[in-house]
Write an enzyme that holds these catalytic residues in place. Structure first.
Site, mmCIF file in Angstrom:
data_model
loop_
_atom_site.group_PDB
_atom_site.id
_atom_site.type_symbol
_atom_site.label_atom_id
_atom_site.label_comp_id
_atom_site.label_asym_id
_atom_site.label_seq_id
_atom_site.Cartn_x
_atom_site.Cartn_y
_atom_site.Cartn_z
ATOM 1 N N ASP A 358 0.833 -1.200 0.000
ATOM 2 C CA ASP A 358 0.000 0.000 0.000
ATOM 3 C C ASP A 358 0.868 1.250 0.000
ATOM 4 O OD1 ASP A 358 0.880 -0.688 2.558
ATOM 5 O OD2 ASP A 358 -0.828 0.220 3.569
ATOM 6 N N ARG A 362 4.938 4.199 6.346
ATOM 7 C CA ARG A 362 4.383 4.188 7.698
ATOM 8 C C ARG A 362 4.338 2.769 8.264
ATOM 9 N NH1 ARG A 362 -1.495 5.799 5.618
ATOM 10 N NH2 ARG A 362 -2.344 3.731 5.193
ATOM 11 N N ASP A 363 3.689 2.625 9.384
ATOM 12 C CA ASP A 363 3.646 1.329 10.055
ATOM 13 C C ASP A 363 2.628 0.398 9.392
ATOM 14 O OD1 ASP A 363 1.473 2.824 10.757
ATOM 15 O OD2 ASP A 363 1.792 2.739 12.918
ATOM 16 N N GLU A 364 2.756 0.250 8.070
ATOM 17 C CA GLU A 364 1.952 -0.712 7.296
ATOM 18 C C GLU A 364 2.851 -1.402 6.281
ATOM 19 O OE1 GLU A 364 -2.442 -0.520 6.512
ATOM 20 O OE2 GLU A 364 -2.091 1.562 7.053
ATOM 21 N N ASP A 371 -5.326 -2.563 -3.173
ATOM 22 C CA ASP A 371 -4.476 -1.564 -3.816
ATOM 23 C C ASP A 371 -3.900 -2.108 -5.115
ATOM 24 O OD1 ASP A 371 -4.747 -1.276 -0.937
ATOM 25 O OD2 ASP A 371 -3.480 0.481 -1.117
ATOM 26 N N GLU A 636 -2.279 8.931 -0.972
ATOM 27 C CA GLU A 636 -3.343 8.020 -0.554
ATOM 28 C C GLU A 636 -4.714 8.695 -0.651
ATOM 29 O OE1 GLU A 636 -3.032 6.851 3.540
ATOM 30 O OE2 GLU A 636 -4.305 5.109 3.208
#
Ligand code: BGC
Length: 847
Positions: A358, A362-364, A371, A636
């Protein structure tokens, strides 16, 4: 020199004898120093060929006789580790010597043990790091000896901590000198112990992750708060390499960010990821260091603790991603559009670090299915993704088999089970289908077939009596700009309308797949199902005339593009869609589900001018708004950065998500004009549709059939088109705006046409006395006027479709307004003067 052995595009299970070995330490929980492994090997003679195969639970960097083996980084990438583990193979013949040789490896947590997901959990796949190395020595007579024992020693070195999200800490004073070369004194090292690992070891199906490119800082910024910030001018995935004299014990800290607010780096968009690398110097004159077991999504880096000057060589941003071959290019006469396309390319590169993610910052950074489902047609044009997405589909299929559902993220790290969801879970069907269309390889469908059919049959059981997917959680038109900030799934379009429309498309793809593979019975089953869902959709969500409930751009786009309407309804729906996008002033009103389709829905129902207005809009929210705000990747949210320059505070505001960049697929087919009409581009249609004031475009695409090139230019009443198609293919070429409306059939070679443009339809220019209804019929002119109204008469509804609009001109309208509004008349007159009657395509003709 060692050479990495090429990957296969299909799964190959390796004959694996080597044990998995781990350090004795217990690694659960906290991030601990990376593990260094070494073992000596004594050779009586150098073999004819020596192959080193390496895999790890964690991320591994292999060494041999003091040299790094290969140029792959972050190996073995990220797979469903407990089911499939990838081993890289390197030809090391040239580096082996008679006598003592040393194999080394550094293993850090990576994806297997480190923190992943926003729930702050670690150890998703394993509790211990492990390494497995197999050395295959082949003699000239073909006899092979496999060295695979467990006599390894372990220790630690300079890498004190390494986490994908949080960054890497390295103390140069602690790095053991010569640890991976023969003669090193490893007496203090601890023997490794054997551990069990359940997965099959496979050869890579994808190109490896590599350092692809380096960027020098575009600017070195001193911030108001006194920090030093490097601006690399482009958001990338990767890391920074530093070089210089760093005094003994001096701590240099690099903090990575996507944006600067009020002159300072802003960490809002990376959420809890620390994205911080720390280097502690050892006093040597020329130290060079870069992290190897983490990566960051960033454009800016705040540097703390750097004592010397910053010169040209001091810092380099290293771009890191899967080493896919670039296969698609598009440029146009509009610089903003070119930057939009560049941003799509960068967001793709930044989100293909091993798996399609995605976002990279960040924390992903997870393999979110929705996606890539939205973006796959664009991805497959821009790069050869057979390897990287083929490999990922293997993980999807194996996890689906083991867990009984298609996870929303692959590999799955979510703590709860994923229910079947449109656009997300149905990637199981649509991605193999997209890859088949692009590459024409039936084996892609064959490999995915069981995963595809299982998914479709699971959803079929959930349909209501009328064939509507009317129950269960759905992401809907995720991130519809009108959804509340705290509920991105709460868009305007009914979620089950979205789900049913997508399922109608997916069941058709399934039936077509069965047909390609010659599975007659299955084909019947899925055709019937597709019909049932289509009827269900029409019964529940459409009127006889062709309105679609929700009356949103996404609802219309789905119904039109997924062929859910009959011909008459379809035209009516297209006209309604055109008025929906006009009403929003050509700002965007779609999310993940509708954005990839809305321009197609417009141009396929005779509203290309509206599609172009949507594409060319610069006001927020729109495709070009981020470009005008200095974006170097796709955001995003449409307003991840708000017009005042601040970051949207909703918590989901990555500046690097490729999903909404899916419009590039339409750009390739409409501006570039190229569409495959048979899998693998054996047959194609080349039909550029100029508009939006574009006067030229150029497209190149390396298909599996060969290179296709399209160039067109219009101006001075003349059109010029050059098309090159590979031998063995045929193309139908529709010459844009040709006065004779010619359609040419061509085969392999270069073909060129110069011709007079069709100027019929060009009439008298608009004036201040033209009725509003006539102005409103020209989408480009009305859009420009809408901007003027919004500026001077905010909130006043001026409707060109109202019955009275036929009798009112701009002059008459100004007469109704009491007093003079500063600048209104001048702006209207200027807009009218600049306008050309006719569609925006005609505008370009006369340009
Ligand atoms: C991700 C998205 C994803 C979504 C679905 C987000 O946090 O970044 O791109 O598809 O969650 O829940």
């Amino acid at each position: 020199m060692t050479a990495q052995i090429a990957f296969e595009r299909h799964p190959v299970t390796l004959d694996w004898h080597a044990p998995f070995i781990s350090p004795v330490t217990d690694y659960s929980g906290e991030t601990t120093p990376a593990t260094y492994f070494r073992r000596d090997i004594y050779l009586e003679r150098v073999p004819h060929q020596a192959v080193l195969r390496v895999t790890a639970v964690g991320v591994v960097e292999p060494w041999l006789n003091g040299e790094r083996v290969g140029d792959e980084v972050l190996a073995p990438g990220w797979t469903s580790y407990r089911n499939r583990l990838i081993a890289s193979s390197h030809d090391i013949t040239a580096v082996l010597r008679v006598g003592a040789n040393t194999i080394g490896a550094v293993v850090a947590d990576g994806w297997a043990l480190g923190r992943l997901g926003w729930e702050n959990k670690t150890n998703h796949f394993a509790d211990r790091r492990a390494l497995s190395v197999q050395l295959e020595l082949t003699d000239a007579d073909g006899s092979t000896e496999v060295l695979s024992d467990d006599s390894w020693a372990t220790s630690t070195g300079g890498t004190l901590a390494a986490s994908i999200y949080d960054g890497e800490h390295f103390d140069a004073r602690l790095e053991p000198v010569g640890w991976a070369a023969p003669g090193f004194d490893a007496d203090a090292w601890t023997p490794a112990e054997i551990t069990e690992w359940p997965a099959e070891v496979q050869a890579p199906m994808s190109e490896p992750i590599r350092r692809i490119e380096e960027l020098a800082p575009a600017a070195v910024i001193r911030t108001p708060a006194g920090s030093t910030v490097l601006d690399f001018g482009q958001e990338i995935s990767g890391w920074v390499r530093l070089r210089g004299l760093i005094p003994d014990g001096t701590v240099v800290t690099l903090r990575h960010a996507e944006w600067m607010t009020d002159g300072e780096v802003d960490f809002e968009t990376i959420r809890t990821a620390k994205a911080t690398d720390v280097y502690i110097g050892n006093g040597a004159i020329d130290q060079q260091w870069e992290p190897r077991f983490t990566f960051h999504g960033f454009r800016y880096v705040q540097v703390d603790g750097w004592v010397g000057a910053i010169n040209d060589d001091t810092f380099r941003a290293v771009v890191v991603h899967t080493d896919m071959r670039r296969t698609g290019w598009l440029t146009t006469s509009n610089p903003l559009l070119n930057r939009l396309h560049e941003n799509v390319v960068w967001s793709m590169r930044d989100n293909f670090v091993g798996v399609p993610t995605d976002c990279p910052q960040r924390d992903e950074r997870l393999g979110w299915t929705g996606d890539i489902n939205a973006f796959a047609p664009t991805a497959a044009f821009l790069h050869d993704v057979r390897g990287v997405l083929g490999s990922w589909l293997q993980d999807l299929a194996v996890e689906q088999q083991v867990k009984g559902f298609v996870p929303w993220v692959v590999p799955d790290v979510l703590s709860s089970a994923s229910s079947p969801t449109a656009l997300w879970s149905d990637v199981a069907v649509s991605l193999p289908w997209t890859l088949y269309q692009q590459y024409g390889d039936q084996k892609i469908l064959g490999r995915a077939y069981s995963s595809m059919t299982t998914f479709v049959r699971t959803v079929a059981e959930r349909l209501d009596d009328h064939g509507v997917w009317s129950t269960g959680f759905q992401y809907g038109d995720w991130l519809d700009p009108d959804a509340p900030d705290d509920n991105p799934a709460g868009g305007k379009t009914d979620r089950h309308l979205v789900a049913t429309a997508y399922f109608a498309k997916v069941t058709r793809e399934m039936a077509d797949t069965a047909a390609v593979l010659g599975r007659r019975e299955d084909e019947d089953e899925f055709r019937n199902l597709a019909q049932r869902v289509r009827h269900g959709f029409r019964r529940e969500y459409t009127t006889q005339a062709g309105r679609v409930t929700s009356e949103t751009a996404t609802a219309y786009a789905l119904a039109i593009v997924f062929d859910l309407l009959d011909d008459e309804q379809r035209q009516h729906a297209g006209d309604r869609l055109a008025s929906v996008v006009a009403k929003s002033g050509y700002t965007i009103s779609t999310g993940f589900a509708g954005t990839p389709l809305v321009t197609d829905a417009l141009s396929s129902t005779g509203h290309s001018d509206h599609a172009y207005l949507l594409l060319m809009q610069e006001r927020c929210p729109s495709f070009l708004y981020p470009v005008t705000m200095g974006a170097t990747t796709i955001w995003e949210r449409w307003d991840s950065i708000r017009p005042d320059g601040t970051i949207n505070p909703s918590g989901m505001t990555s500046l690097n998500h490729y999903a909404l960049g899916a419009v590039a697929d339409w750009m390739h087919r409409t501006i570039g004009g190229l569409t495959a009409t048979a899998p693998g581009y054996r047959r194609m249609r080349i039909a550029p549709v100029p508009g939006g004031g574009l006067t030229s475009a150029s497209l190149q695409h390396d298909t599996v059939s060969g290179r296709v090139e399209v160039e067109w230019e219009i101006g001075d009443g003349q059109g010029h088109v050059v098309v090159t198609v590979p031998d063995g293919t045929t193309a139908e070429v529709v010459l844009p705006l040709d006065a004779e409306h010619r359609i040419e059939q061509v085969s392999g070679g270069t073909h060129e046409w110069s011709y007079p443009l069709d100027t019929t339809g060009e009439t008298e220019p608009f004036t201040m006395d033209t009725p509003l209804s006539q102005l409103g019929a020209d989408a480009a002119v009305w859009s420009a006027l809408t901007d003027v109204f919004a500026k001077h008469l905010p909130g006043v509804p001026i409707d060109a479709t109202a019955p009275e609009a036929a009798g009112i001109s701009l002059n008459a309208m100004l007469g109704y307004i009491p007093g003079e509004i500063d600048g209104l008349r001048a702006d209207l007159e200027q807009t009218i003067a600049a306008s050309m009657k006719g569609s925006s395509a005609k505008e370009a003709v006369s340009a």
